[in-house]
Write an enzyme that holds these catalytic residues in place. Sequence first.
Site, PDB file in Angstrom:
ATOM      1  N   GLY A  41       9.367  -8.104   5.736  1.00 17.09           N
ATOM      2  CA  GLY A  41       9.787  -6.699   5.636  1.00 17.09           C
ATOM      3  C   GLY A  41      11.106  -5.909   6.024  1.00 17.09           C
ATOM      4  N   GLU A  95      11.293  -3.534  12.777  1.00 13.74           N
ATOM      5  CA  GLU A  95       9.925  -3.801  11.899  1.00 13.74           C
ATOM      6  C   GLU A  95      10.217  -2.613  10.727  1.00 13.74           C
ATOM      7  OE1 GLU A  95       8.049  -5.201  10.631  1.00 13.74           O
ATOM      8  OE2 GLU A  95       6.113  -5.292  11.628  1.00 13.74           O
ATOM      9  N   ASP A  96       9.641  -3.095   9.393  1.00  9.67           N
ATOM     10  CA  ASP A  96       9.771  -2.040   8.406  1.00  9.67           C
ATOM     11  C   ASP A  96       8.982  -0.829   8.604  1.00  9.67           C
ATOM     12  OD1 ASP A  96       7.665  -3.817   8.296  1.00  9.67           O
ATOM     13  OD2 ASP A  96       7.736  -4.242   6.030  1.00  9.67           O
ATOM     14  N   ASP A  99       1.691   0.551  11.043  1.00 11.36           N
ATOM     15  CA  ASP A  99       0.476   0.904  10.024  1.00 11.36           C
ATOM     16  C   ASP A  99      -0.497   0.983  11.096  1.00 11.36           C
ATOM     17  OD1 ASP A  99      -0.666   1.740   7.870  1.00 11.36           O
ATOM     18  OD2 ASP A  99      -1.585  -0.440   7.349  1.00 11.36           O
ATOM     19  N   GLY A 101      -0.600  -0.767  13.706  1.00 14.75           N
ATOM     20  CA  GLY A 101      -0.115  -0.834  14.774  1.00 14.75           C
ATOM     21  C   GLY A 101      -0.655  -2.245  15.580  1.00 14.75           C
ATOM     22  N   THR A 103      -0.037  -5.734  14.425  1.00 11.89           N
ATOM     23  CA  THR A 103       0.950  -6.627  14.567  1.00 11.89           C
ATOM     24  C   THR A 103       1.821  -6.519  15.704  1.00 11.89           C
ATOM     25  OG1 THR A 103       0.549  -6.707  12.230  1.00 11.89           O
ATOM     26  CG2 THR A 103       2.381  -8.135  13.285  1.00 11.89           C
ATOM     27  N   LEU A 104       2.547  -5.399  16.010  1.00 12.74           N
ATOM     28  CA  LEU A 104       3.429  -5.304  16.903  1.00 12.74           C
ATOM     29  C   LEU A 104       2.681  -5.195  18.217  1.00 12.74           C
ATOM     30  CD1 LEU A 104       6.093  -2.860  15.596  1.00 12.74           C
ATOM     31  CD2 LEU A 104       6.309  -5.234  15.852  1.00 12.74           C
ATOM     32  N   LYS A 127       3.334   5.233  10.250  1.00 13.59           N
ATOM     33  CA  LYS A 127       2.182   6.030   9.364  1.00 13.59           C
ATOM     34  C   LYS A 127       1.011   6.269  10.523  1.00 13.59           C
ATOM     35  CE  LYS A 127       1.224   3.045   5.800  1.00 13.59           C
ATOM     36  NZ  LYS A 127       0.723   2.656   4.621  1.00 13.59           N
ATOM     37  N   ASP A 155       6.628  -4.479  -0.020  1.00 14.93           N
ATOM     38  CA  ASP A 155       6.437  -4.832  -1.060  1.00 14.93           C
ATOM     39  C   ASP A 155       4.955  -4.337  -1.523  1.00 14.93           C
ATOM     40  OD1 ASP A 155       4.898  -6.582   0.936  1.00 14.93           O
ATOM     41  OD2 ASP A 155       4.270  -7.491  -0.540  1.00 14.93           O
ATOM     42  N   ARG A 161      10.499  -5.113  -2.948  1.00  9.56           N
ATOM     43  CA  ARG A 161      11.168  -5.117  -1.606  1.00  9.56           C
ATOM     44  C   ARG A 161      12.581  -4.613  -1.888  1.00  9.56           C
ATOM     45  NH1 ARG A 161       8.175  -7.872   2.088  1.00  9.56           N
ATOM     46  NH2 ARG A 161       6.744  -9.519   1.234  1.00  9.56           N
TER      47      ARG A 161
HETATM   48  P1  IMP Z   1      -0.016  -3.235  11.078  1.00 14.74           P
HETATM   49  O1  IMP Z   1       0.906  -2.154  11.788  1.00 14.74           O
HETATM   50  O2  IMP Z   1      -0.147  -4.436  12.007  1.00 14.74           O
HETATM   51  O3  IMP Z   1      -1.086  -2.706  10.325  1.00 14.74           O
HETATM   52  O4  IMP Z   1       0.909  -4.027  10.089  1.00 14.74           O
HETATM   53  C1  IMP Z   1       2.061  -3.550   9.476  1.00 14.74           C
HETATM   54  C2  IMP Z   1       2.649  -4.405   8.331  1.00 14.74           C
HETATM   55  O5  IMP Z   1       1.803  -3.963   7.331  1.00 14.74           O
HETATM   56  C3  IMP Z   1       4.144  -3.932   8.226  1.00 14.74           C
HETATM   57  O6  IMP Z   1       4.897  -4.700   8.867  1.00 14.74           O
HETATM   58  C4  IMP Z   1       4.081  -4.450   6.695  1.00 14.74           C
HETATM   59  O7  IMP Z   1       4.533  -5.487   6.284  1.00 14.74           O
HETATM   60  C5  IMP Z   1       2.807  -3.965   6.076  1.00 14.74           C
HETATM   61  N1  IMP Z   1       2.361  -2.611   5.577  1.00 14.74           N
HETATM   62  C6  IMP Z   1       1.905  -1.686   6.144  1.00 14.74           C
HETATM   63  N2  IMP Z   1       1.870  -0.608   5.458  1.00 14.74           N
HETATM   64  C7  IMP Z   1       2.502  -0.847   4.390  1.00 14.74           C
HETATM   65  C8  IMP Z   1       2.991   0.000   2.937  1.00 14.74           C
HETATM   66  O8  IMP Z   1       2.653   1.131   2.926  1.00 14.74           O
HETATM   67  N3  IMP Z   1       3.522  -0.701   1.943  1.00 14.74           N
HETATM   68  C9  IMP Z   1       3.980  -2.111   2.491  1.00 14.74           C
HETATM   69  N4  IMP Z   1       3.741  -2.725   3.559  1.00 14.74           N
HETATM   70  C10 IMP Z   1       2.846  -2.348   4.320  1.00 14.74           C
HETATM   71 MG    MG Z   2       6.289  -5.922   8.296  1.00 12.12          MG
END
Ligand code: IMP
Ligand code: MG
Length: 171
Positions: A41, A95-96, A99, A101, A103-104, A127, A155, A161
Site C-alpha cells: 500500500g 504507511e498508506d 486503521d 493501528g 500493524t504499525l 481513520k 486497494d 491501487r
Molecule cells: P491496521 O491499522 O493494522 O488495521 O492496518 C492497516 C492496513 O489495512 C493498511 O495499511 C491498509 O493496507 C489496510 N487498510 C485499512 N483501511 C483501508 C481502506 O480503507 N482501504 C484500503 N486498505 C485499507
Molecule cells: Mg498498508
Amino acid sequence: MSSIEVLIPEEQIRGRIREMAEELSEKYKGQEVVLIGILNGSVFFMTALAQLMTVPIEIDFMAASSYVGTDSTGKVLITKDLARSIEGRNVLIVEDIVDTGQTLHLLKEMLEQRNPAGIEIVTLLDKPERRKVEFEADIIGFRIPDKFVVGWGMDYNQKYRELPYIGVITE
Ligand code: IMP
Ligand code: MG
C-alpha cells in the site's frame, strides 16, 4: 461495475505530500534518513514523498500482516523483511493508512528492538474512529471518516491501487 466517488482530489493530495516532505526535511536537516515502506500500500505515497525530500535518504521495504493470536494479543507476521540493518539509523516508516493501528503498533515495537537512532511514522491517511489499539502516527496527511478508500496504493481486492486520487467505492 462499481463506480468510485472522489473523496480527496489529486491536487490536494500532491499539495499535502509537498508540505509533509518540507516538514520532514526540516526535521531531519543535516541528517540522513531511511524510509521504510510497508508493502504494498505505501508504494505510491512513498515514491512521491521521497522525490520531494531535500535530505539524503535511502529506501527499504517490508511486508507484514497483523493477526490476533490465541491469547488475544496481537502478533505481526513479517512476510518480507528489510534488506539492511537499521541500527543507529533514523528510520521513517511510511504507511498508506492507519486503521485499527494494530500493524504499525506491533511493527514499531519490533523495529525498536533493532536499535535505530529513532523511529518516526508518516501516514497518508488516518481513520481514528477505527482504532483498536492506542497508536498515533507522527505525521498524518489527512484524517478521514470511517469509509473504505482506494487509490494512492490502497486497494479493494488488489484493484484500484493506481488511482491518483482517494476514492470511495459506491455500488
Ligand atoms: P491496521 O491499522 O493494522 O488495521 O492496518 C492497516 C492496513 O489495512 C493498511 O495499511 C491498509 O493496507 C489496510 N487498510 C485499512 N483501511 C483501508 C481502506 O480503507 N482501504 C484500503 N486498505 C485499507
Ligand atoms: Mg498498508
